[in-house]
Scaffold this motif. Structure first.
Motif, short mmCIF file in Angstrom:
data_model
loop_
_atom_site.label_atom_id
_atom_site.label_comp_id
_atom_site.label_asym_id
_atom_site.label_seq_id
_atom_site.Cartn_x
_atom_site.Cartn_y
_atom_site.Cartn_z
N UNK A 187 0.82 -1.20 0.00
CA UNK A 187 0.00 0.00 0.00
C UNK A 187 0.86 1.25 0.00
N UNK A 188 0.20 2.40 0.03
CA UNK A 188 0.89 3.68 0.02
C UNK A 188 0.47 4.50 1.23
N UNK A 189 1.43 5.31 1.73
CA UNK A 189 1.19 6.17 2.88
C UNK A 189 1.62 7.59 2.55
N UNK A 190 0.90 8.56 3.11
CA UNK A 190 1.19 9.96 2.86
C UNK A 190 0.88 10.75 4.13
N UNK A 191 1.73 11.71 4.46
CA UNK A 191 1.47 12.61 5.59
C UNK A 191 0.80 13.85 5.04
N UNK A 192 -0.41 14.15 5.51
CA UNK A 192 -1.16 15.33 5.06
C UNK A 192 -1.31 16.31 6.20
N UNK A 193 -1.27 17.60 5.84
CA UNK A 193 -1.46 18.66 6.82
C UNK A 193 -2.95 18.81 7.10
N UNK A 194 -3.32 18.74 8.38
CA UNK A 194 -4.72 18.86 8.79
C UNK A 194 -5.06 20.33 9.06
N UNK A 195 -6.33 20.63 9.26
CA UNK A 195 -6.79 21.99 9.53
C UNK A 195 -6.16 22.58 10.79
N UNK A 196 -5.81 21.72 11.74
CA UNK A 196 -5.22 22.21 12.99
C UNK A 196 -3.72 22.45 12.89
N UNK A 197 -3.15 22.29 11.67
CA UNK A 197 -1.74 22.52 11.45
C UNK A 197 -0.85 21.32 11.72
N UNK A 236 -1.38 10.75 9.18
CA UNK A 236 -1.15 9.71 8.19
C UNK A 236 -2.42 9.41 7.40
N UNK A 237 -2.26 9.28 6.07
CA UNK A 237 -3.34 8.87 5.18
C UNK A 237 -2.86 7.67 4.38
N UNK A 238 -3.79 6.80 4.04
CA UNK A 238 -3.45 5.53 3.40
C UNK A 238 -4.30 5.27 2.17
N UNK A 239 -3.78 4.43 1.31
CA UNK A 239 -4.55 3.85 0.20
C UNK A 239 -3.85 2.55 -0.20
N UNK A 240 -4.65 1.63 -0.73
CA UNK A 240 -4.09 0.33 -1.12
C UNK A 240 -3.42 0.38 -2.49
N UNK A 241 -3.91 1.26 -3.37
CA UNK A 241 -3.29 1.39 -4.70
C UNK A 241 -3.52 2.80 -5.22
N UNK A 242 -2.78 3.23 -6.23
CA UNK A 242 -2.85 4.60 -6.73
C UNK A 242 -4.23 5.02 -7.27
N UNK A 243 -5.08 4.09 -7.61
CA UNK A 243 -6.40 4.46 -8.15
C UNK A 243 -7.40 4.84 -7.06
N UNK A 285 -4.84 0.65 12.30
CA UNK A 285 -4.48 1.75 13.20
C UNK A 285 -3.97 1.24 14.55
N UNK A 286 -2.85 1.80 14.95
CA UNK A 286 -2.25 1.51 16.25
C UNK A 286 -2.23 2.78 17.09
N UNK A 287 -2.21 2.62 18.40
CA UNK A 287 -2.17 3.77 19.29
C UNK A 287 -0.79 4.41 19.23
N UNK A 288 -0.77 5.72 19.13
CA UNK A 288 0.50 6.46 19.04
C UNK A 288 1.02 6.82 20.43
N UNK A 289 2.34 6.85 20.57
CA UNK A 289 2.92 7.34 21.82
C UNK A 289 2.57 8.82 22.01
N UNK A 290 2.45 9.24 23.23
CA UNK A 290 2.14 10.64 23.54
C UNK A 290 3.22 11.55 22.97
N UNK A 291 2.79 12.62 22.31
CA UNK A 291 3.72 13.60 21.77
C UNK A 291 4.20 13.33 20.35
N UNK A 292 3.78 12.22 19.76
CA UNK A 292 4.20 11.88 18.40
C UNK A 292 3.11 12.24 17.40
N UNK A 293 3.45 12.29 16.13
CA UNK A 293 2.49 12.59 15.07
C UNK A 293 1.37 11.56 15.02
#
Length: 69
Positions: A8-18, A22-29, A42-50
């Motif tokens: 799959x593919x992963x991309x970091x997108x800027x949210x409204x809160x700045x 992480x955003x995901x898709x299985x294929x480019x289409x 989805x896994x739980x993130x450590x405190x203070x991380x993206x």
């Protein structure tokens, strides 16, 4: 997370809160979707991380590709 497909593919997108999250898709289409829309990945993130860093690291091990934003 053993039943997650590889390649799959992963991309970091800027949210409204700045913050980036992480955003995901299985294929480019497919549209990009927020990682929390994939509760089976989805896994739980450590405190203070993206938002999505734990999921990102896990999916890298499943041969997912990080796309530059």
């Amino acid at each position: 997370m053993s039943n997650i497909p590889t390649g799959g593919q992963m991309l970091w997108k800027l949210e409204d809160d700045g913050e980036r999250s992480l955003h995901l898709r299985h294929n480019p289409s497919e549209e990009w979707r927020h990682y929390e829309e994939f509760p089976e990945y989805a896994l739980q993130d450590p405190i203070g991380f993206s938002k999505g860093i734990a999921t990102f690291m896990s999916l890298l091990k499943k041969d997912w590709t990080a796309i530059k934003s």
